[in-house]
Design a protein around this motif. Structure first.
Motif, short mmCIF file in Angstrom:
data_model
loop_
_atom_site.label_atom_id
_atom_site.label_comp_id
_atom_site.label_asym_id
_atom_site.label_seq_id
_atom_site.Cartn_x
_atom_site.Cartn_y
_atom_site.Cartn_z
N VAL A 34 -6.67 60.86 43.35
CA VAL A 34 -6.21 59.50 43.06
C VAL A 34 -7.40 58.62 42.68
O VAL A 34 -7.35 57.85 41.71
CB VAL A 34 -5.47 58.91 44.28
N LEU A 35 -8.48 58.74 43.46
CA LEU A 35 -9.68 57.94 43.18
C LEU A 35 -10.29 58.34 41.84
O LEU A 35 -10.72 57.48 41.06
CB LEU A 35 -10.71 58.12 44.30
N HIS B 105 -11.10 56.04 38.43
CA HIS B 105 -12.43 56.02 37.81
C HIS B 105 -12.36 56.44 36.35
O HIS B 105 -12.96 55.82 35.47
CB HIS B 105 -13.36 56.95 38.60
N LYS B 106 -11.60 57.49 36.09
CA LYS B 106 -11.49 58.00 34.72
C LYS B 106 -10.81 56.99 33.81
O LYS B 106 -11.26 56.74 32.69
CB LYS B 106 -10.70 59.32 34.74
N ARG B 107 -9.73 56.38 34.31
CA ARG B 107 -8.96 55.44 33.50
C ARG B 107 -9.78 54.20 33.13
O ARG B 107 -9.70 53.71 32.00
CB ARG B 107 -7.70 55.03 34.26
N CYS C 141 -10.10 43.04 36.48
CA CYS C 141 -11.50 43.01 36.93
C CYS C 141 -11.66 43.70 38.29
O CYS C 141 -12.66 44.39 38.53
CB CYS C 141 -12.00 41.57 37.01
N PHE C 142 -10.66 43.51 39.15
CA PHE C 142 -10.70 44.19 40.45
C PHE C 142 -10.69 45.70 40.25
O PHE C 142 -11.43 46.44 40.91
CB PHE C 142 -9.52 43.77 41.32
N HIS C 143 -9.86 46.19 39.32
CA HIS C 143 -9.80 47.62 39.06
C HIS C 143 -11.13 48.15 38.50
O HIS C 143 -11.56 49.26 38.84
CB HIS C 143 -8.66 47.94 38.08
N PHE C 144 -11.77 47.34 37.67
CA PHE C 144 -13.10 47.74 37.17
C PHE C 144 -14.10 47.85 38.33
O PHE C 144 -14.86 48.82 38.42
CB PHE C 144 -13.61 46.72 36.14
N GLN C 145 -14.09 46.84 39.20
CA GLN C 145 -15.02 46.86 40.34
C GLN C 145 -14.74 48.05 41.25
O GLN C 145 -15.66 48.71 41.74
CB GLN C 145 -14.90 45.55 41.12
N LEU C 146 -13.47 48.32 41.47
CA LEU C 146 -13.09 49.47 42.29
C LEU C 146 -13.59 50.77 41.66
O LEU C 146 -14.08 51.66 42.36
CB LEU C 146 -11.57 49.51 42.45
N ALA C 147 -13.50 50.86 40.34
CA ALA C 147 -13.96 52.06 39.64
C ALA C 147 -15.46 52.27 39.84
O ALA C 147 -15.93 53.41 39.98
CB ALA C 147 -13.63 51.95 38.15
N TYR C 148 -16.22 51.17 39.85
CA TYR C 148 -17.66 51.30 40.10
C TYR C 148 -17.94 51.77 41.53
O TYR C 148 -18.85 52.57 41.77
CB TYR C 148 -18.37 49.97 39.82
N TYR C 149 -17.18 51.26 42.48
CA TYR C 149 -17.33 51.72 43.87
C TYR C 149 -16.99 53.21 43.97
O TYR C 149 -17.67 53.97 44.67
CB TYR C 149 -16.42 50.92 44.81
N ILE C 150 -15.95 53.62 43.27
CA ILE C 150 -15.57 55.04 43.29
C ILE C 150 -16.67 55.88 42.66
O ILE C 150 -16.99 56.97 43.15
CB ILE C 150 -14.23 55.24 42.54
N LEU D 22 -21.05 45.91 31.76
CA LEU D 22 -19.87 45.51 32.52
C LEU D 22 -20.20 45.36 34.01
O LEU D 22 -19.75 44.41 34.66
CB LEU D 22 -18.75 46.53 32.33
N LYS D 23 -21.00 46.28 34.52
CA LYS D 23 -21.36 46.22 35.94
C LYS D 23 -22.12 44.93 36.25
O LYS D 23 -21.82 44.24 37.24
CB LYS D 23 -22.21 47.44 36.31
N ARG D 24 -23.10 44.59 35.41
CA ARG D 24 -23.88 43.37 35.63
C ARG D 24 -23.00 42.12 35.48
O ARG D 24 -23.16 41.14 36.21
CB ARG D 24 -25.05 43.29 34.65
N PHE D 25 -22.10 42.16 34.53
CA PHE D 25 -21.19 41.03 34.28
C PHE D 25 -20.34 40.75 35.52
O PHE D 25 -20.17 39.60 35.94
CB PHE D 25 -20.31 41.35 33.07
#
Length: 404
Positions: free
Chosen positions: A317-318, A322-324, A389-398, A344-347
């Motif tokens: 699931v994680l 991340h892939k998406r 944006c939350f999904h992007f941040q979650l993807a970086y954590y993953i 994107l990460k810095r933004f």
């Protein structure tokens, strides 16, 4: 459970015991005692010893033969015995300087005992103490099993049992879990026999027990290749605890040649909450292992979102999230030698502040604007949408969660 050489001084029959050499080895563990009244052949004497025995000699057969004495000390070192007590009297008047120097070199405790002290009382005292310690250890293990793994025990009953083993749980406690890194691979690579693995685990556990005696009044339990420690949570603050556990990691590596990772649960006041602390410590180790970290000390309460990610049973699931969210950017960067993933990460780290992000990346504001538009185009998500944006941040954590 064994005792260490330092504890010999507390036994009634050993009040006249004197340490002559090997002070640095007083933490060596005694698993049993072997009294050799007559020594005819040193090799024959030691061939049946398995390691950890405390040897007592009267000197019959040695007298003042320095060469035999040296051979005996070398065999004690070779067999990893606990130490040597020499009865000073008609057969050995004093210990040769060369033997004392050898004991100091090997860090083997070398004691003297007056001839008049009955050996039967000495061996009886040591063996009784060992048996008592073993019984005490079994009681502690049963108690830990109850509070950490069994359900249905009431707090009053557990406190009564705690009082019987001489421990006060009025203060908060926390659980610490210690696991050797890559232990299964180590066993396989070295083709270790079962007996060798068992001895290895005992050595690991003994290092922990010595640590607890030196620093905490706590308990330990060996479960599934890991040591579970229950310790008083008020003794050290977090920084001091981290420093102390770092020293323990060094002792483990020096003692058995492997690194160890340590997970630390939250401290709780109620006996019924200690299981929760243990699960937290295990979760911290699980996350560390998932990230392929080694020789790490992880506090559950400092894990942040990683504690949540670690609770997810289905890791696919994680990986899908991340892939998406990020894989299109990784692929584009690879083909075009661009930096969309970092941009994107810095933004996001700069709370979507254009000026701060452009300054941090050393690029023009228009360049940043172009990159962000490209990110939206490639992913299909909008950076002015809070949920996206939350999904992007979650993807970086993953990404960090799985990162090696």
């Amino acid at each position: 459970m064994s005792i260490c050489c330092q504890e010999l001084f507390a036994l009634p029959s050993l009040k006249s015991l004197k340490l002559i050499a090997g002070k640095e080895g007083l933490d060596r563990n005694i698993r049993w005692v072997y009294a050799a009244e007559v020594i005819e052949d040193v090799t024959e004497l030691t061939q049946w010893l398995h390691g950890g025995e405390l040897v007592i000699i009267t000197g019959i057969g040695i007298r003042n033969k320095e060469a035999v004495f040296i051979e005996l000390m070398e065999k004690i070192h070779e067999k990893n015995l606990a130490g040597l007590i020499v009865c000073i009297g008609p057969y050995i008047e004093k210990i040769p300087t060369s033997v004392i120097e050898l004991a100091n070199t090997f860090n083997i405790p070398l004691f003297t005992l007056p001839w008049e002290v009955p050996l039967v009382e000495v061996t009886q005292d040591i063996c009784t103490y060992l048996i008592h310690r073993e019984r005490q250890c079994n009681e502690v293990e049963q108690f830990l099993q109850q509070i950490l793994f069994l359900e249905g025990e009431n707090s009053k009953s557990l406190k009564e049992q705690a009082a019987l083993i001489g421990h006060d749980f009025d203060q908060s406690h926390r659980v610490i879990v210690i696991k050797l890194d890559n232990f299964a691979s180590f066993i396989k690579d070295n083709q270790m026999k079962e007996s060798t693995v068992i001895a290895f685990k005992k050595e690991f556990q003994q290092i922990i027990e010595n640590f607890l005696k030196d620093t905490y009044k706590g308990f330990s339990l060996f479960v599934n290749d890991a040591i579970i420690m229950l310790v008083n949570g008020e003794i050290f603050d977090k920084q001091m605890l981290r420093t102390t556990l770092s020293l323990l990691q060094e002792k483990i590596q020096q003692g058995i040649g492997l690194t160890a990772s340590i997970g630390i649960g939250t401290k709780y006041n109620q006996l019924s909450q200690y299981r929760k602390s243990m699960e937290e410590a295990r979760q911290a180790l699980k996350v560390s292992n998932q990230k392929n970290h080694k020789n790490e000390i992880i506090f559950y309460e400092e894990m942040g979102i990683f504690s949540l990610l670690g609770e997810v049973e289905n890791l696919k699931v994680l990986k899908k999230i991340h892939k998406r969210m990020l894989i299109p950017l990784y692929e584009y960067d690879k083909i075009n030698e661009t930096h969309l993933v970092e941009t994107l990460k810095r933004f996001l780290e700069n709370s979507k502040n254009m000026h701060a992000t452009a300054k941090q990346l050393f690029i023009h504001r228009n360049t940043l604007k172009y990159r962000l538009e490209k990110i939206e185009q490639l992913t299909g998500y909008a950076l002015n949408n809070q949920e996206d944006c939350f999904h992007f941040q979650l993807a970086y954590y993953i990404h960090d969660f799985f990162k090696e």
